[in-house]
Design an enzyme around this catalytic site. Structure first.
Site, mmCIF file in Angstrom:
data_model
loop_
_atom_site.group_PDB
_atom_site.id
_atom_site.type_symbol
_atom_site.label_atom_id
_atom_site.label_comp_id
_atom_site.label_asym_id
_atom_site.label_seq_id
_atom_site.Cartn_x
_atom_site.Cartn_y
_atom_site.Cartn_z
ATOM 1 C CG ASP A 1 -7.749 -72.598 37.369
ATOM 2 O OD1 ASP A 1 -7.104 -71.586 37.736
ATOM 3 O OD2 ASP A 1 -8.984 -72.674 37.448
ATOM 4 C CG ASP B 1 -0.338 -66.688 34.781
ATOM 5 O OD1 ASP B 1 -1.384 -66.127 34.362
ATOM 6 O OD2 ASP B 1 0.521 -66.085 35.445
ATOM 7 C CB VAL B 2 -4.963 -67.121 30.980
ATOM 8 C CG1 VAL B 2 -5.639 -68.465 31.147
ATOM 9 C CG2 VAL B 2 -5.493 -66.088 31.972
ATOM 10 C CE1 TYR C 1 -15.399 -59.658 35.315
ATOM 11 C CE2 TYR C 1 -17.637 -58.818 35.117
ATOM 12 C CZ TYR C 1 -16.747 -59.878 35.119
ATOM 13 O OH TYR C 1 -17.219 -61.164 34.908
ATOM 14 C CE LYS D 1 -15.343 -61.302 32.070
ATOM 15 N NZ LYS D 1 -14.819 -62.617 31.668
ATOM 16 C CB THR E 1 -19.242 -69.004 40.917
ATOM 17 O OG1 THR E 1 -18.968 -67.617 40.675
ATOM 18 C CG2 THR E 1 -19.965 -69.600 39.728
HETATM 19 N N1 LIG Z 1 -20.075 -65.727 38.438
HETATM 20 C C1 LIG Z 1 -20.691 -64.807 37.721
HETATM 21 O O1 LIG Z 1 -21.710 -64.242 38.153
HETATM 22 C C2 LIG Z 1 -20.191 -64.456 36.337
HETATM 23 C C3 LIG Z 1 -21.017 -63.683 35.523
HETATM 24 C C4 LIG Z 1 -20.594 -63.351 34.241
HETATM 25 C C5 LIG Z 1 -19.360 -63.770 33.790
HETATM 26 N N2 LIG Z 1 -18.561 -64.513 34.615
HETATM 27 C C6 LIG Z 1 -17.259 -64.919 34.091
HETATM 28 O O2 LIG Z 1 -17.207 -66.321 34.091
HETATM 29 C C7 LIG Z 1 -15.844 -66.751 34.240
HETATM 30 C C8 LIG Z 1 -15.753 -67.773 35.372
HETATM 31 O O3 LIG Z 1 -16.170 -67.152 36.578
HETATM 32 P P1 LIG Z 1 -16.579 -67.975 37.892
HETATM 33 O O4 LIG Z 1 -17.812 -67.364 38.409
HETATM 34 O O5 LIG Z 1 -16.516 -69.428 37.642
HETATM 35 O O6 LIG Z 1 -15.388 -67.505 38.847
HETATM 36 P P2 LIG Z 1 -14.377 -68.353 39.723
HETATM 37 O O7 LIG Z 1 -13.624 -67.354 40.515
HETATM 38 O O8 LIG Z 1 -15.082 -69.470 40.408
HETATM 39 O O9 LIG Z 1 -13.409 -68.991 38.618
HETATM 40 C C9 LIG Z 1 -12.451 -68.229 37.936
HETATM 41 C C10 LIG Z 1 -11.288 -69.145 37.603
HETATM 42 O O10 LIG Z 1 -10.305 -68.425 36.843
HETATM 43 C C11 LIG Z 1 -9.028 -68.838 37.300
HETATM 44 N N3 LIG Z 1 -8.003 -67.837 36.993
HETATM 45 C C12 LIG Z 1 -7.900 -66.572 37.491
HETATM 46 N N4 LIG Z 1 -6.762 -65.998 37.039
HETATM 47 C C13 LIG Z 1 -6.159 -66.925 36.242
HETATM 48 C C14 LIG Z 1 -4.946 -66.941 35.496
HETATM 49 N N5 LIG Z 1 -4.102 -65.875 35.486
HETATM 50 N N6 LIG Z 1 -4.630 -68.045 34.788
HETATM 51 C C15 LIG Z 1 -5.438 -69.120 34.806
HETATM 52 N N7 LIG Z 1 -6.602 -69.187 35.503
HETATM 53 C C16 LIG Z 1 -6.941 -68.085 36.205
HETATM 54 C C17 LIG Z 1 -9.210 -69.003 38.809
HETATM 55 O O11 LIG Z 1 -8.160 -69.791 39.385
HETATM 56 C C18 LIG Z 1 -10.578 -69.667 38.885
HETATM 57 O O12 LIG Z 1 -10.490 -71.082 38.838
HETATM 58 C C19 LIG Z 1 -15.027 -65.486 34.449
HETATM 59 O O13 LIG Z 1 -14.443 -65.091 33.234
HETATM 60 C C20 LIG Z 1 -16.065 -64.474 34.892
HETATM 61 O O14 LIG Z 1 -15.672 -63.158 34.605
HETATM 62 C C21 LIG Z 1 -18.940 -64.867 35.875
#
Ligand SMILES: NC(=O)c1ccc[n+]([C@@H]2O[C@H](COP(=O)([O-])OP(=O)(O)OC[C@H]3O[C@@H](n4cnc5c(N)ncnc54)[C@H](O)[C@@H]3O)[C@@H](O)[C@H]2O)c1
Length: 259
Positions: free
Chosen positions: A38, A55-56, A152, A156, A189
């Site tokens: 992360d 950093d992805v 978004y 996706k 989350t």
């Molecule tokens: N929470 C939801 O309802 C939901 C629904 C569908 C999909 N998602 C997807 O699930 C995944 C995780 O989401 P979440 O709910 O845990 O969100 P979250 O915000 O808790 O976690 C996202 C993580 O990505 C990391 N991140 C962001 N930019 C980054 C970068 N440049 N390099 C490395 N790490 C980076 C952040 O530091 C964080 O730890 C995401 O891809 C999100 O789009 C979430």
């Protein structure tokens, strides 16, 4: 009985987030050696086999991360792309900078990481009965549209087709690497807390409470997902139990898109 992922090496991005940290726990619970990655600072929520700052959106950062996994563990059996961001904004007021940043994390990140890891995944996959496994956390937003989520949904949707095209190319090249996507809807989350606030900011609800009240009933199953609902799916896709799943979309949304 041997655990399903005993001795497998997994790299999970977004490991400090709500979904990523639970995926790390589930994979480790199934016997995997899990390296979480992360953005800095070092997380408190995950302390498995290792932690990498990544950093992805940065190709060099990815190359360094994969080199570190190879050096420390000698293989990579499972790569889970979880890192993601969401811009909740009307399309007309979304800036190009917001659009590009979201595409950089949600799309470039998946491309750069898979690209950097392919040689190591191939090498590892050759030694496994059903190959190595790449899992991309997409979203129902990669399947259907949603107001305030134009960028978004675009990102996706792109990640979803990346998975399919990559799966086809890997098979055409004879690589033993399965590639699949997971599509959650609302998961409890910090990301959802942010979305609710932005819904209010954009005038689509009077309060966060009002915006939140509609969430559980929008899912036929009657509740939003917990991170563990998603993490268990990833654990399955990473395992030999999913050995015939390739280029697939696993929708884990409590019936949201079945309506
Ligand atoms: N929470 C939801 O309802 C939901 C629904 C569908 C999909 N998602 C997807 O699930 C995944 C995780 O989401 P979440 O709910 O845990 O969100 P979250 O915000 O808790 O976690 C996202 C993580 O990505 C990391 N991140 C962001 N930019 C980054 C970068 N440049 N390099 C490395 N790490 C980076 C952040 O530091 C964080 O730890 C995401 O891809 C999100 O789009 C979430």
């Amino acid at each position: 009985m041997m655990a399903a992922l005993e001795g497998r090496v997994a790299l999970v991005t977004g490991c400090t987030g709500g979904i990523g940290s639970e995926i790390c726990r589930q994979l480790a619970g199934a016997g995997a050696i899990v390296v979480g990655a992360d953005l800095p600072p070092t997380p408190s929520s995950w302390s498995g086999a290792g932690y990498l700052q990544l950093d992805v959106t940065d190709e060099t950062s990815w190359q360094d991360a994969i080199a570190a996994v190879d050096r420390d563990h000698g293989k990579l059996d499972i790569l889970v792309h979880v890192a993601g961001i969401v811009v909740v904004e009307k399309m007309e007021t979304t800036t190009l900078a917001q659009w590009r940043k979201q595409m950089a994390v949600n799309v470039d990140g998946v491309f750069l990481g898979t690209k950097a890891a392919t040689a190591l995944l191939r090498r590892s996959g050759d030694a496994l009965p059903h190959g190595a496994s790449v899992v991309v956390i997409s979203s129902v937003a990669g399947k259907i549209g949603s107001p305030l989520h134009v960028g978004y949904c675009t990102s996706k949707g792109a990640a979803t087709l990346f998975v399919k095209a990559c799966a086809m190319e890997f098979s055409a090249l004879g690589y033993k690497v399965r590639v699949n996507s997971v599509h959650p809807s609302g998961v409890k989350t910090g990301m959802v807390d942010h979305i609710l606030q932005r819904i209010v900011d954009n005038g689509f609800a009077a309060s966060v409470e009002e915006a939140a009240a509609g969430l559980a009933p929008a899912h036929p199953i009657g509740r939003m997902a917990d991170p563990i609902d998603i993490a268990k799916t990833v654990r399955f896709l990473a395992s030999d139990e999913a050995g015939y799943m390739h280029g697939s979309e696993l929708i884990v949304d409590g019936g949201f898109t079945a309506q």
